[in-house]
Design a protein around this motif. Structure first.
Motif, short mmCIF file in Angstrom:
data_model
loop_
_atom_site.label_atom_id
_atom_site.label_comp_id
_atom_site.label_asym_id
_atom_site.label_seq_id
_atom_site.Cartn_x
_atom_site.Cartn_y
_atom_site.Cartn_z
N GLN A 105 4.23 12.83 -4.83
CA GLN A 105 3.50 14.42 -4.61
C GLN A 105 3.61 15.32 -4.36
O GLN A 105 3.98 16.37 -4.09
CB GLN A 105 1.56 14.01 -4.68
CG GLN A 105 1.70 13.59 -5.74
CD GLN A 105 0.16 12.28 -6.03
OE1 GLN A 105 -0.55 12.23 -4.85
NE2 GLN A 105 -0.38 11.68 -6.61
N TRP A 106 3.76 14.79 -2.36
CA TRP A 106 4.19 16.11 -1.49
C TRP A 106 5.57 16.49 -1.56
O TRP A 106 5.86 17.31 -1.48
CB TRP A 106 3.71 15.14 0.37
CG TRP A 106 4.46 14.31 0.68
CD1 TRP A 106 4.78 12.61 0.26
CD2 TRP A 106 6.02 14.82 1.39
NE1 TRP A 106 5.98 12.27 1.36
CE2 TRP A 106 6.20 13.61 1.64
CE3 TRP A 106 6.70 15.91 1.70
CZ2 TRP A 106 7.14 13.66 2.54
CZ3 TRP A 106 7.84 15.48 2.43
CH2 TRP A 106 8.56 15.13 3.20
N GLU A 130 -0.44 3.82 -14.37
CA GLU A 130 0.91 4.52 -13.40
C GLU A 130 2.02 3.95 -14.62
O GLU A 130 3.14 5.17 -14.82
CB GLU A 130 1.67 4.44 -12.19
CG GLU A 130 0.63 4.94 -11.35
CD GLU A 130 -0.95 3.79 -10.89
OE1 GLU A 130 -1.47 3.79 -10.38
OE2 GLU A 130 -0.02 2.33 -10.45
N GLN A 166 -7.62 12.43 -5.63
CA GLN A 166 -5.69 12.47 -5.74
C GLN A 166 -5.41 10.94 -5.11
O GLN A 166 -5.31 10.88 -3.23
CB GLN A 166 -5.58 13.61 -5.31
CG GLN A 166 -3.29 14.11 -5.39
CD GLN A 166 -3.37 15.08 -5.67
OE1 GLN A 166 -4.13 15.95 -5.76
NE2 GLN A 166 -1.98 14.68 -5.20
N LYS A 167 -5.09 10.40 -5.91
CA LYS A 167 -3.48 9.67 -4.47
C LYS A 167 -2.67 9.37 -6.01
O LYS A 167 -2.83 9.53 -6.51
CB LYS A 167 -5.10 8.28 -4.96
CG LYS A 167 -5.20 7.54 -6.21
CD LYS A 167 -6.55 6.55 -6.44
CE LYS A 167 -6.89 6.66 -8.44
NZ LYS A 167 -8.47 5.31 -8.45
N ARG A 168 -2.20 8.15 -4.77
CA ARG A 168 -0.58 8.04 -5.78
C ARG A 168 -0.62 6.99 -6.70
O ARG A 168 0.27 7.18 -7.40
CB ARG A 168 0.26 7.90 -4.15
CG ARG A 168 0.24 8.62 -2.91
CD ARG A 168 0.83 7.87 -1.51
NE ARG A 168 0.16 6.70 -1.03
CZ ARG A 168 0.82 5.75 -0.31
NH1 ARG A 168 1.93 5.93 0.01
NH2 ARG A 168 0.31 5.40 0.07
N LYS A 169 -1.95 5.77 -6.85
CA LYS A 169 -1.56 5.07 -7.45
C LYS A 169 -3.23 4.18 -7.28
O LYS A 169 -3.98 4.14 -6.57
CB LYS A 169 -0.12 3.59 -6.79
CG LYS A 169 -0.68 3.36 -6.14
CD LYS A 169 0.86 2.57 -5.60
CE LYS A 169 0.35 1.06 -6.67
NZ LYS A 169 0.88 -0.05 -6.73
N ILE A 170 -3.35 3.42 -8.67
CA ILE A 170 -4.71 3.10 -9.18
C ILE A 170 -4.53 2.10 -7.63
O ILE A 170 -2.97 0.86 -7.34
CB ILE A 170 -4.44 1.61 -10.26
CG1 ILE A 170 -4.44 3.08 -11.02
CG2 ILE A 170 -4.94 0.90 -10.06
CD1 ILE A 170 -5.90 3.57 -11.26
N GLY A 171 -5.25 1.35 -6.35
CA GLY A 171 -5.50 1.53 -5.36
C GLY A 171 -5.26 1.60 -4.37
O GLY A 171 -5.51 1.48 -3.58
N ASP A 172 -4.84 2.85 -4.72
CA ASP A 172 -4.30 3.83 -3.01
C ASP A 172 -5.54 4.19 -2.37
O ASP A 172 -6.70 4.19 -3.68
CB ASP A 172 -3.38 4.56 -3.11
CG ASP A 172 -3.06 4.98 -2.12
OD1 ASP A 172 -2.94 4.76 -1.14
OD2 ASP A 172 -2.54 6.29 -2.47
N TYR A 173 -5.84 5.07 -1.82
CA TYR A 173 -6.77 5.21 -1.31
C TYR A 173 -6.48 7.07 -1.60
O TYR A 173 -5.18 7.22 -1.99
CB TYR A 173 -6.98 5.39 0.74
CG TYR A 173 -6.74 4.08 1.08
CD1 TYR A 173 -8.58 3.59 0.99
CD2 TYR A 173 -6.57 2.90 2.16
CE1 TYR A 173 -8.53 1.92 1.67
CE2 TYR A 173 -6.52 2.17 2.58
CZ TYR A 173 -7.84 1.43 2.26
OH TYR A 173 -8.07 0.19 3.07
N MET A 228 0.54 -1.35 0.01
CA MET A 228 0.16 -0.08 -0.01
C MET A 228 0.56 1.41 0.21
O MET A 228 0.55 1.93 -0.91
CB MET A 228 -1.18 -0.05 1.30
CG MET A 228 -1.61 1.35 1.29
SD MET A 228 -3.20 1.26 0.02
CE MET A 228 -4.37 0.37 0.35
N ARG A 253 1.54 9.95 2.91
CA ARG A 253 0.67 10.13 1.66
C ARG A 253 1.71 12.11 1.57
O ARG A 253 1.11 12.61 0.79
CB ARG A 253 -0.38 10.48 1.61
CG ARG A 253 -1.10 8.82 0.97
CD ARG A 253 -2.67 8.89 0.89
NE ARG A 253 -3.19 7.55 1.21
CZ ARG A 253 -3.24 6.82 1.86
NH1 ARG A 253 -3.07 7.60 3.17
NH2 ARG A 253 -3.42 5.58 1.90
#
Lengths: 806, 284
Positions: free
Chosen positions: A792-793, A735, B184-191, A726, B259
């Motif tokens: 991103q951050w 991606e 907005q998320k970091r990748k597919i599957g992310d919260y 995760m 995140r």
């Protein structure tokens, strides 16, 4: 010739030899779920082992109570350091000349460290039993920053080394210091830099990450007490080395140990080292007399097995006013974790970091690397790169960018004027390497033209103007990277692992009806050896690749070799295959001469046959020769057609390439988009273009992950913050960028077929391309350096620090 | 990654499921799609002695759209939400949001009920249900009671659902006007790093109603009454939207995680809310 005779073109095509995009023969089983991995192995009476692991990064162990666990029905044994001590196995040697606890001996030094090994009838009982092992810890102060670890009053991590003023690589200057490795002329470098027109200085951090192969590490150990044979199936990138190490550690004679690497689901360096799980499984099998399986879960793998990178690289680079580089100074603080378990050739404790002068003609340079202990997992493997080459490439490609900023010069132009020129090869670098061949200018011009570099710069300038006018919130970055790799370790004169020379091997047996089996000392983990080695042999011996079986990984049958990592399979084992093939051909020529009643010298090789010079209708095919070799008496020639070659390469090979990334960045959210990624690789002779392209796609995707988000992050008390998928970034197909691949072909002058190796180039060259794109987007606003990963951050923070959020 | 031993139940109707919950108390948990609960069990972070699998309960898999009302059974998967053409036509917001949950494989298993009932602040459906002003049906020993989604969440993983109750349905009015779900998320599957659902009804250039809800920006989903109020009755020009964003941001309290830090999350939340509102107005 009559009309039925295949033409030369047809005969050549039938071989599927060098240069053919032959489909991967492995994929038939992999795509149907018919692979045979370690966890697929089931043996009668097999037990399961698993670890009690430390929740703390640094703690003293006050007590371990196994009573409740042992009382659980189905638990066979719980091993602790006390049980291993009488065997001398509570510690084990590392590949880097240090030693490592197999099970915690008095203290733990990183989160996830192995404390006790529970052996049970099945995994479920095992999991319950682990919860029942009571370990009492006393927490100690934690060090997760290598720079802080060298402070005079920093806590002592390795109490076992108290009083030892030197280690495997020389003097230790601090209780948390491992070694200082130096190369080059520091005094001369300092002098050049002190007197230079222009000097750029920067600290470049290459963060800690992890290879994270799809399949985690594991093994099945089976001690047959009747015949005294130990069989060890495992996820080993170097099965022969494991056999030798197992023999030296256990005292079992090497002929009584069989190590088998079955199908392996990716290695990327993670499966080179020796892990406590292997040792404990072997001991447990010896103790119980039953096979013992140990397979990590994902969290175990990320927390406790070999990490990669974690280099703080401090650089100074000097140049003339017009941009000629005059000197390079690099000092690295290398975080090795709790034990120095780096997998490097023994004489190179920082691997081939000394390739850090890159593709540039730099007259004088110095590299010093301080290895340091911290409360993090041991490892320091080459994650899809030759030893520390990715760190080196990232360092020099960032320093070039920083110098370009200082010179107010275009970074592509700065590279161009400093490349080693074609006529300088073989080129002796300031840090002691002999680059075998290259044509960097041609590759660079091709790359810049392919992406319309000048057009991109124009577009970027327009974008910056539009941004300043408030018309867009997106910036455009053009990430440049030109890399030179050093792969194919390596010449036995300077490359060994624990004294084992890094040659490799191939054994070929031609069957009477003209098919063949070849065995090599390497082991594929997805590289497609069964496909490409057969192609090398097909071109050498004139038998279709489809009729050649390739086998690796079983030490009872395969010839001794040092395994697969560091892009060494093609440069070393591939060379052995070609050389063994040539031995086959030499014998075949004698047989053909006898059969055709001519002198050896009157024959010439033609694709798949020997032909009488000037009389093309008189020939013997390799198939005919093979049959005759077994079934016809040939005076003065032994029956059979077999050959073996152990190849000690005269030099490394030096693949190179030019990568360019075009990236859009949303300044407000830190979200990026890869608009274009162009990868030009020169890996010398190209064996299978399709596999090369696949390797580039895979390696570039790992590079993308590393540069843009993948990180083994620790909090201040040593907890792994990214212990699951995760948070540990593995890109999905969504991606993953799309890639444009391209090539030039500059053969290696010393390799039998001119091949150089390619599997790791895209990781090495890709990371700087992605990272430089981020930096380049913000260069017009004053950004000089920002550390990866560019998630991103962190990108948002760059923009925020530069005042771009208004 | 192996759970402790548990008793597995597979009732065929809601009544039986409730009966098991009643008998086992807080040692029982219901299993819907399993994408939250099973990983927690494998990590041994959730100790479940009795697992009550709802997959055989056909009555929980129904979708009805009648007389302006939508009712969705708790065991309707995200995939079924995406695949249902009538639902997509009536509540396009739901389909848009469901497509942003995880990946297709997860969506084949993951359910609307599980997503709502788990109380995970990172789940998308809770904020969405608050935006839609949905009513949740909770079945218990005394029959079914209704709780507003806007009143359901008390804290992270803490909801109004009692140990002997289970979420059986959601009901809401077919929404009017424009909509958007920005995530907005970091990748597919992310919260979500930040997500926002917006429903905005315009009437001749004036906003008649606006409902704004946010995901993963506090320990519960946040429906911002003041953000909606900031838009209602206005022409929704740039300044009105800015006021709504400011109002919404005042209601959230994100925490630092992998995140990013709080300042980043607040900034991104502002962007995401603004984009959601702007897009909802544009489609109104």
């Amino acid at each position: 010739m009559n009309d039925q005779t295949p033409t030369r073109v047809e005969r050549s095509a039938k071989l599927k030899g060098l240069g053919v995009s032959r489909k991967r023969v492995e994929d038939v089983r992999f795509t149907q779920g018919k692979g045979n991995y370690v966890d697929d192995i089931k043996m009668p009476g097999m037990l399961f082992g698993d670890f009690v692991r430390s929740p703390y990064a640094h703690a003293r162990i006050k007590s371990i109570n196994i009573d409740a666990a042992m009382a659980l029905p189905g638990v066979i044994a719980v091993l602790t350091a006390k049980d291993l001590e009488p065997l001398g196995l509570h510690w084990m040697p590392t590949l880097a000349g240090d030693k490592q606890m197999v099970l915690a001996d008095g203290k733990v030094l990183f989160q996830g460290q192995e404390v006790a090994f529970v052996v049970a009838e099945n995994r479920y009982i095992n999991a319950d039993a682990i919860d029942l092992v009571e370990v009492e810890y006393e927490e100690l102060p934690v060090l997760t920053d290598a720079k802080v670890a060298m402070a005079p009053d920093a806590p002592v991590l390795r109490e076992d080394l108290a009083g030892q003023e030197s280690g495997a690589h020389g003097k230790r200057k601090h209780h948390n210091h491992i070694f200082l490795w130096e190369i080059g002329d520091e005094a001369a470098t300092d002098e050049v830099i002190a007197n230079a027109d222009v000097v750029a200085e920067e600290t470049v951090y290459y963060h800690r990450t992890h290879p994270c192969p799809l399949e985690t590490c594991g093994c099945v150990a089976s001690m047959d007490k009747v015949n005294g044979k130990l069989t060890l199936f495992g996820t080993f990138q170097a099965p022969h080395v494991v056999r030798t190490v197992a023999s030296l550690l256990s005292g079992i004679e090497e002929h009584n140990i069989r190590v088998v690497s079955p199908d392996i689901g990716g290695g990327f360096g993670n499966k080179v080292g020796v892990y406590p799980g292997y040792v404990c499984s072997i001991v447990a099998s010896i103790v119980t007399g039953r096979p013992v399986k140990w397979v990590e879960d994902r969290m175990d793998n990320l927390m406790a097995t070999a990490f990669a990178r974690d280099y703080w690289m401090k650089g100074r680079i000097s140049a003339t006013k017009d941009g000629r580089i005059t000197g390079l100074h690099c000092h690295v603080t290398a975080d090795h974790g709790a034990f120095d378990a780096c997998a490097d050739p023994t004489k190179f404790p920082a691997g081939f970091m000394s390739i850090c002068t890159g593709s540039y003609d730099i007259p004088v340079a110095y590299l010093g690397v301080d290895g340091v202990y911290t409360n993090k997992a041991p490892g320091g493997v080459s994650y899809r790169c030759s030893f520390r080459v990715t760190e080196a490439a990232y360092f020099i490609e960032r320093m070039i960018e920083v110098l370009a900023i200082k010179l107010n010069m275009d970074a592509a132009e700065l590279r161009r004027i400093n490349f080693i020129r074609k006529e300088q090869f073989p080129y002796d670098s300031a840090l002691g390497w002999e680059y075998d061949s290259g044509d960097y200018h041609t590759a660079w011009e091709k790359a810049l033209k392919a992406v319309d570099y000048d057009g991109l710069r124009k577009e970027q300038a327009e974008r910056v103007a539009a941004f300043k006018r408030g018309e867009t919130r997106k910036l455009l970055g053009v990430g440049l990277s030109f890399f030179t790799e050093i792969v194919g370790a390596g010449p036995v004169k300077n490359c060994d692992i624990l004294g084992m020379g890094m040659f490799d091997s191939c054994e070929i047996r031609i069957h009477p009806t003209g098919s063949a089996i070849a065995r090599l000392g390497t082991i594929s983990q997805g590289q497609g050896h069964a496909t490409t080695f057969a192609q090398i042999l097909a071109s050498e011996i004139g038998i279709s690749a489809d009729s050649i079986t390739i086998e690796e990984g079983d030490t009872d049958t395969a010839p001794y070799g040092l395994g697969t990592y560091g892009s060494r399979s093609t440069p070393v084992a591939g060379a052995a295959a070609a050389m063994a093939g040539r031995k086959i051909r030499a014998k075949a020529q004698m047989i053909a001469a006898y059969l055709l009643e001519v002198h050896d010298g009157d024959l010439e090789w033609d694709i798949d046959r020997f032909v009488v010079k000037g009389a093309p209708e008189q020939f013997k095919t390799m198939t005919e020769i093979a049959y005759a070799s077994y079934h016809q008496e040939i005076p003065g020639v032994e029956p059979g057609l077999e050959a073996v070659s152990y190849y000690d390469p005269p030099n490394m090979t030096y693949p190179f390439g030019a990568y360019i990334c075009v990236m859009e960045i949303d300044v407000d959210t830190g979200v990026h988009e890869i608009r274009h990624f162009y990868a030009l690789d020169d890996c010398g002779t190209r064996i299978n273009p399709m596999i090369i392209e696949g390797q580039v796609h895979g390696g570039a995707t790992e590079a993308y992950a590393i540069a843009m988000g993948q990180e083994l992050a620790y909090d201040e008390i040593g907890n792994v913050k990214t212990g699951t998928l995760m948070d540990f970034f593995l890109p999905t197909s969504w991606e993953t960028p799309t890639y444009t691949t391209d090539f030039t072909e500059t053969p290696s002058p010393h390799h039998p077929i001119g091949a150089k190796g390619v599997g790791e180039s895209p990781n090495v060259g890709g990371v700087p391309a992605f990272s430089n794109a981020v930096h380049d987007a913000f260069r017009p606003f004053g950004l000089k350096q920002s550390h990866m990963p560019h998630d991103q951050w962190r990108i948002w923070t760059i923009a925020n620090d530069l005042g771009l959020h208004g | 990654m192996i759970p402790s031993a548990f008793e597995y139940h597979r009732p065929a109707d809601v009544k039986s499921a409730v009966g098991i919950l009643q008998a086992q108390g807080d040692e029982a948990r219901v299993l819907a799609g399993g994408h939250s609960l099973i990983p927690m069990m494998k990590l041994r972070m959730a100790a479940v002695t009795h697992l009550v699998d709802l997959q055989d309960i056909a009555e929980l898999k129904a979708v009805s759209i009648a007389e302006g009302k939508v009712t969705i059974g708790a065991m309707v998967t995200q995939h079924m939400l995406i695949d249902n053409a009538r639902l997509a036509a009536s509540v396009p917001l739901l389909r848009e949001a469901a497509l942003q949950i995880a990946d297709p494989q997860v969506r084949y298993c993951g359910t609307i009920g599980g997503n709502i009932a788990n109380g995970d602040p990172a789940n998308d459906m809770p904020g969405l249900m608050q935006c839609l002003d949905a009513t949740l049906g909770l079945a218990g020993p005394n029959g079914t009671r209704n709780v507003k989604a806007r009143d359901f969440y008390e804290g992270a993983y803490v909801t109004a659902c009692e140990d002997d109750e289970l979420v059986v349905s959601v009901t809401f009015d077919v929404p009017k006007g424009g909509h958007a779900y920005e995530k907005q998320k970091r990748k597919i599957g992310d919260y979500a790093t930040a997500a926002c659902a917006a429903l905005i009804e315009m009437d001749g250039g004036t906003c008649r109603s606006a409902s704004i809800a946010m995901t993963n920006l506090s320990d519960t989903p946040i429906w911002s009454r003041s953000a909606g109020a900031a838009l209602t009755g206005t022409r929704c020009d740039t300044e009105d939207i800015a006021s709504a964003v400011t109002a919404a941001l005042a209601n959230i309290n994100p925490t630092e995680d992998n995140r990013g830090p709080v300042a980043f999350k607040m900034h991104v939340a502002g962007i995401v809310i603004k984009r959601a509102i702007t897009r909802a107005i544009a489609s109104a």
